[in-house]
Scaffold this motif. Structure first.
Motif, PDB file in Angstrom:
ATOM      1  N   CYS A 176       6.613  67.870 -35.482  1.00 54.28           N
ATOM      2  CA  CYS A 176       5.664  68.480 -36.753  1.00 54.28           C
ATOM      3  C   CYS A 176       4.112  67.983 -36.764  1.00 54.28           C
ATOM      4  N   HIS A 177       4.079  66.760 -36.810  1.00 52.17           N
ATOM      5  CA  HIS A 177       2.839  66.204 -36.596  1.00 52.17           C
ATOM      6  C   HIS A 177       1.795  66.766 -35.483  1.00 52.17           C
ATOM      7  N   GLY A 178       2.530  66.548 -34.247  1.00 53.65           N
ATOM      8  CA  GLY A 178       1.627  67.231 -33.247  1.00 53.65           C
ATOM      9  C   GLY A 178       1.273  68.737 -33.227  1.00 53.65           C
ATOM     10  N   MET A 179       2.448  69.495 -33.675  1.00 49.01           N
ATOM     11  CA  MET A 179       2.163  71.041 -33.759  1.00 49.01           C
ATOM     12  C   MET A 179       0.984  71.217 -34.838  1.00 49.01           C
ATOM     13  N   VAL A 180       1.151  70.420 -35.792  1.00 49.12           N
ATOM     14  CA  VAL A 180       0.308  71.060 -36.962  1.00 49.12           C
ATOM     15  C   VAL A 180      -1.066  70.214 -36.615  1.00 49.12           C
ATOM     16  N   ASP A 181      -1.318  69.372 -35.939  1.00 49.05           N
ATOM     17  CA  ASP A 181      -2.685  68.644 -35.345  1.00 49.05           C
ATOM     18  C   ASP A 181      -3.184  69.679 -34.566  1.00 49.05           C
ATOM     19  N   ALA A 182      -2.309  70.196 -33.494  1.00 47.42           N
ATOM     20  CA  ALA A 182      -2.819  71.279 -32.472  1.00 47.42           C
ATOM     21  C   ALA A 182      -3.467  72.456 -33.010  1.00 47.42           C
ATOM     22  N   ALA A 183      -2.605  72.945 -34.063  1.00 46.60           N
ATOM     23  CA  ALA A 183      -2.953  74.172 -34.657  1.00 46.60           C
ATOM     24  C   ALA A 183      -4.414  74.128 -35.399  1.00 46.60           C
ATOM     25  N   ILE A 184      -4.372  72.792 -36.026  1.00 44.71           N
ATOM     26  CA  ILE A 184      -5.574  72.534 -37.190  1.00 44.71           C
ATOM     27  C   ILE A 184      -6.932  72.410 -36.085  1.00 44.71           C
ATOM     28  N   ALA A 185      -6.672  71.802 -34.918  1.00 48.80           N
ATOM     29  CA  ALA A 185      -7.642  71.396 -34.207  1.00 48.80           C
ATOM     30  C   ALA A 185      -8.154  72.747 -33.417  1.00 48.80           C
ATOM     31  N   ALA A 186      -7.177  73.569 -33.191  1.00 48.61           N
ATOM     32  CA  ALA A 186      -7.500  74.837 -32.413  1.00 48.61           C
ATOM     33  C   ALA A 186      -8.299  75.884 -33.563  1.00 48.61           C
ATOM     34  N   GLY A 187      -8.341  75.468 -35.033  1.00 49.21           N
ATOM     35  CA  GLY A 187      -9.209  76.239 -35.945  1.00 49.21           C
ATOM     36  C   GLY A 187      -8.052  77.154 -36.723  1.00 49.21           C
ATOM     37  N   GLU A 188      -6.613  76.826 -36.396  1.00 51.39           N
ATOM     38  CA  GLU A 188      -5.950  77.761 -37.324  1.00 51.39           C
ATOM     39  C   GLU A 188      -5.985  77.318 -38.824  1.00 51.39           C
ATOM     40  N   ARG A 189      -5.902  78.090 -39.671  1.00 53.08           N
ATOM     41  CA  ARG A 189      -5.894  78.057 -40.942  1.00 53.08           C
ATOM     42  C   ARG A 189      -4.866  78.829 -41.765  1.00 53.08           C
ATOM     43  N   ASP A 190      -4.125  79.743 -40.911  1.00 52.45           N
ATOM     44  CA  ASP A 190      -3.168  80.722 -41.471  1.00 52.45           C
ATOM     45  C   ASP A 190      -1.871  80.018 -41.774  1.00 52.45           C
ATOM     46  N   PHE A 191      -1.627  79.539 -43.102  1.00 58.97           N
ATOM     47  CA  PHE A 191      -0.548  78.626 -43.540  1.00 58.97           C
ATOM     48  C   PHE A 191       0.823  79.346 -42.893  1.00 58.97           C
ATOM     49  N   ASP A 192       1.154  80.692 -43.413  1.00 57.54           N
ATOM     50  CA  ASP A 192       2.379  81.432 -43.152  1.00 57.54           C
ATOM     51  C   ASP A 192       2.513  81.385 -41.441  1.00 57.54           C
ATOM     52  N   ILE A 193       1.523  81.568 -40.748  1.00 59.18           N
ATOM     53  CA  ILE A 193       1.786  81.585 -39.122  1.00 59.18           C
ATOM     54  C   ILE A 193       2.157  80.248 -38.613  1.00 59.18           C
ATOM     55  N   ILE A 194       1.310  79.204 -38.923  1.00 62.46           N
ATOM     56  CA  ILE A 194       1.892  77.755 -38.823  1.00 62.46           C
ATOM     57  C   ILE A 194       3.226  77.495 -39.197  1.00 62.46           C
ATOM     58  N   SER A 195       3.210  77.845 -40.398  1.00 58.66           N
ATOM     59  CA  SER A 195       4.624  77.481 -41.142  1.00 58.66           C
ATOM     60  C   SER A 195       5.672  77.857 -40.275  1.00 58.66           C
ATOM     61  N   HIS A 196       5.589  79.366 -39.997  1.00 55.88           N
ATOM     62  CA  HIS A 196       6.752  79.787 -39.145  1.00 55.88           C
ATOM     63  C   HIS A 196       7.109  79.262 -37.976  1.00 55.88           C
ATOM     64  N   ARG A 197       6.311  78.933 -37.254  1.00 58.35           N
ATOM     65  CA  ARG A 197       6.304  78.075 -35.984  1.00 58.35           C
ATOM     66  C   ARG A 197       6.842  77.030 -36.013  1.00 58.35           C
ATOM     67  N   LEU A 198       6.479  76.105 -37.208  1.00 62.39           N
ATOM     68  CA  LEU A 198       6.958  74.917 -37.318  1.00 62.39           C
ATOM     69  C   LEU A 198       8.417  74.904 -37.765  1.00 62.39           C
ATOM     70  N   ARG A 199       8.534  75.845 -38.819  1.00 60.01           N
ATOM     71  CA  ARG A 199      10.045  75.662 -39.542  1.00 60.01           C
ATOM     72  C   ARG A 199      10.977  75.968 -38.487  1.00 60.01           C
ATOM     73  N   CYS A 200      10.823  77.193 -37.417  1.00 60.05           N
ATOM     74  CA  CYS A 200      11.620  77.552 -36.592  1.00 60.05           C
ATOM     75  C   CYS A 200      11.683  76.105 -35.402  1.00 60.05           C
ATOM     76  N   ALA A 201      10.673  75.556 -35.034  1.00 60.53           N
ATOM     77  CA  ALA A 201      11.130  74.633 -34.077  1.00 60.53           C
ATOM     78  C   ALA A 201      11.603  73.331 -34.721  1.00 60.53           C
ATOM     79  N   ALA A 202      11.409  73.188 -36.129  1.00 57.94           N
ATOM     80  CA  ALA A 202      12.049  71.972 -36.461  1.00 57.94           C
ATOM     81  C   ALA A 202      13.773  72.240 -36.801  1.00 57.94           C
TER      82      ALA A 202
END
Length: 133
Positions: free
Chosen positions: A100-126
């Motif tokens: 989770c830490h890695g995926m969130v950090d990577a998304a934010i570093a890539a400039g992503e700010r859409d909570f729903d998209i990040i949340s969906h990917r991360l919840r599915c993975a976890a």
């Protein structure tokens, strides 16, 4: 800088505790989703500052209070997994936190700010990882 890192970890722990309390503790997927969402919201609250503080944390010697805060976050996740009788709960907790830490950090570093998209990917993975055995 160390005080700012401690504050960041203190807020993160508070967010995780609130998320856990608001979820149905008997529904593993719901609890994991709540914890993931709390983590993402925490990171997106001030993404640039959080990134700087996490980089500083990696460079600074960890004081006892910061270490205790991080341990408490781990114990919270571990407790959820143990409650649901997840095999090798300590390893799974470490993996899920790192993932989770890695995926969130990577998304934010890539400039992503859409909570729903990040949340969906991360919840599915976890959730998929925790439920695979």
């Amino acid at each position: 800088m160390a005080a700012l890192v401690r504050d960041m970890r203190r807020y993160m722990l508070s967010d995780l505790i609130s998320a856990q309390r608001s979820a149905d503790i008997n529904n593993l997927s719901e609890v994991i989703s709540a914890l993931v969402n709390a983590s993402i919201k925490h990171h997106l609250r001030t993404p640039e500052l959080t990134e700087i503080l996490e980089q500083a944390e990696a460079q600074l010697p960890m004081d006892a209070e910061t270490q205790a805060l991080k341990s408490n976050m781990f114990q919270l996740v571990l407790g959820v997994l143990k409650r649901h009788k997840i095999v090798q709960a300590e390893t799974v907790a470490q993996d899920v936190i790192a993932m989770c830490h890695g995926m969130v950090d990577a998304a934010i570093a890539a400039g992503e700010r859409d909570f729903d998209i990040i949340s969906h990917r991360l919840r599915c993975a976890a959730v998929s990882y925790v439920n695979s055995d």
